[in-house]
Design a protein around this motif. Sequence first.
Motif, PDB file in Angstrom:
ATOM      1  N   VAL A  43       0.863  -1.179   0.000  1.00  0.00           N
ATOM      2  CA  VAL A  43       0.000   0.000   0.000  1.00  0.00           C
ATOM      3  C   VAL A  43       0.896   1.225   0.000  1.00  0.00           C
ATOM      4  CG1 VAL A  43      -0.209   0.033   2.533  1.00  0.00           C
ATOM      5  CG2 VAL A  43      -1.946   1.159   1.119  1.00  0.00           C
ATOM      6  N   ASP A  44       0.533   2.200  -0.811  1.00  0.00           N
ATOM      7  CA  ASP A  44       1.289   3.441  -0.920  1.00  0.00           C
ATOM      8  C   ASP A  44       0.406   4.623  -0.543  1.00  0.00           C
ATOM      9  OD1 ASP A  44       3.115   2.490  -3.937  1.00  0.00           O
ATOM     10  OD2 ASP A  44       3.438   1.998  -1.834  1.00  0.00           O
ATOM     11  N   LEU A  45       1.052   5.685  -0.105  1.00  0.00           N
ATOM     12  CA  LEU A  45       0.352   6.928   0.176  1.00  0.00           C
ATOM     13  C   LEU A  45       1.120   8.058  -0.507  1.00  0.00           C
ATOM     14  CD1 LEU A  45      -2.048   8.185   1.741  1.00  0.00           C
ATOM     15  CD2 LEU A  45      -0.417   8.714   3.569  1.00  0.00           C
ATOM     16  N   GLN A  46       0.525   8.610  -1.541  1.00  0.00           N
ATOM     17  CA  GLN A  46       1.117   9.754  -2.223  1.00  0.00           C
ATOM     18  C   GLN A  46       0.604  11.014  -1.543  1.00  0.00           C
ATOM     19  OE1 GLN A  46       3.405   9.957  -4.780  1.00  0.00           O
ATOM     20  NE2 GLN A  46       3.347  12.169  -4.391  1.00  0.00           N
ATOM     21  N   MET A  47       1.533  11.805  -1.042  1.00  0.00           N
ATOM     22  CA  MET A  47       1.171  13.005  -0.295  1.00  0.00           C
ATOM     23  C   MET A  47       1.672  14.230  -1.040  1.00  0.00           C
ATOM     24  SD  MET A  47       2.038  11.693   3.581  1.00  0.00           S
ATOM     25  CE  MET A  47       3.793  11.605   3.272  1.00  0.00           C
ATOM     26  N   ASN A  48       0.752  15.047  -1.489  1.00  0.00           N
ATOM     27  CA  ASN A  48       1.084  16.270  -2.222  1.00  0.00           C
ATOM     28  C   ASN A  48       0.646  17.489  -1.426  1.00  0.00           C
ATOM     29  OD1 ASN A  48       1.975  14.675  -4.415  1.00  0.00           O
ATOM     30  ND2 ASN A  48      -0.083  14.639  -5.294  1.00  0.00           N
ATOM     31  N   SER A  49       1.170  18.635  -1.819  1.00  0.00           N
ATOM     32  CA  SER A  49       0.811  19.904  -1.162  1.00  0.00           C
ATOM     33  C   SER A  49       0.910  19.777   0.348  1.00  0.00           C
ATOM     34  CB  SER A  49      -0.605  20.321  -1.573  1.00  0.00           C
ATOM     35  OG  SER A  49      -0.703  20.458  -2.981  1.00  0.00           O
ATOM     36  N   LEU A  50       2.013  19.241   0.804  1.00  0.00           N
ATOM     37  CA  LEU A  50       2.173  18.990   2.237  1.00  0.00           C
ATOM     38  C   LEU A  50       2.203  20.284   3.030  1.00  0.00           C
ATOM     39  CD1 LEU A  50       4.650  16.033   1.984  1.00  0.00           C
ATOM     40  CD2 LEU A  50       2.507  15.985   3.257  1.00  0.00           C
ATOM     41  N   LYS A  51       1.643  20.197   4.236  1.00  0.00           N
ATOM     42  CA  LYS A  51       1.558  21.333   5.144  1.00  0.00           C
ATOM     43  C   LYS A  51       2.307  20.995   6.437  1.00  0.00           C
ATOM     44  CE  LYS A  51      -3.156  22.255   3.517  1.00  0.00           C
ATOM     45  NZ  LYS A  51      -4.576  22.419   3.945  1.00  0.00           N
ATOM     46  N   PRO A  52       2.753  22.000   7.168  1.00  0.00           N
ATOM     47  CA  PRO A  52       3.423  21.715   8.445  1.00  0.00           C
ATOM     48  C   PRO A  52       2.559  20.864   9.374  1.00  0.00           C
ATOM     49  CG  PRO A  52       3.819  23.980   7.812  1.00  0.00           C
ATOM     50  CD  PRO A  52       2.840  23.429   6.806  1.00  0.00           C
ATOM     51  N   GLU A  53       1.258  21.028   9.313  1.00  0.00           N
ATOM     52  CA  GLU A  53       0.377  20.234  10.177  1.00  0.00           C
ATOM     53  C   GLU A  53       0.286  18.774   9.762  1.00  0.00           C
ATOM     54  OE1 GLU A  53      -0.323  23.154   8.653  1.00  0.00           O
ATOM     55  OE2 GLU A  53      -2.427  23.215   7.994  1.00  0.00           O
ATOM     56  N   ASP A  54       0.888  18.405   8.644  1.00  0.00           N
ATOM     57  CA  ASP A  54       0.968  17.000   8.266  1.00  0.00           C
ATOM     58  C   ASP A  54       2.137  16.292   8.958  1.00  0.00           C
ATOM     59  OD1 ASP A  54       0.107  17.984   4.940  1.00  0.00           O
ATOM     60  OD2 ASP A  54      -1.211  17.020   6.410  1.00  0.00           O
ATOM     61  N   THR A  55       2.952  17.055   9.657  1.00  0.00           N
ATOM     62  CA  THR A  55       4.077  16.472  10.378  1.00  0.00           C
ATOM     63  C   THR A  55       3.575  15.469  11.401  1.00  0.00           C
ATOM     64  OG1 THR A  55       5.488  18.416  10.100  1.00  0.00           O
ATOM     65  CG2 THR A  55       5.980  16.962  11.962  1.00  0.00           C
TER      66      THR A  55
END
Length: 122
Positions: free
Chosen positions: A78-90
């Motif tokens: 399973v993969d998770l592509q994360m785009n437009s990351l924000k500091p709150e995604d830390t």
Amino acid sequence: QVQLVESGGGLVQAGGSLRLSCAASGSIFDIDSMAWYRRAPGKQRELAAAITSDGRTTYADSVKGRFTISRDNAKNTVDLQMNSLKPEDTAVYYCNADRVRTTLYSRYLEVWGQGTLVSVSS
């Protein structure tokens, strides 16, 4: 015994992208649901995204439109592509496999990965 191994975490600037990968290994007959959870500093663990074996997806409102979960049933990944990351995604991101069977008639298992850190700088 079934194990999950995650990879792909790291440090990225806000607006950037990362891709997390998780591979399940061991004696596996099938896996119903695979998911990515995350635990941000000082917060409880929360579901980021999940996908069933037939491709149905669920996303947290905070990641909709930015994250995409995908899986390969044949490879148990399973993969998770994360785009437009924000500091709150830390957060530390954990791979989860739920309703795992090692044989057709085995009991269901739930398995967690060890976690991978994603840090997003502003």
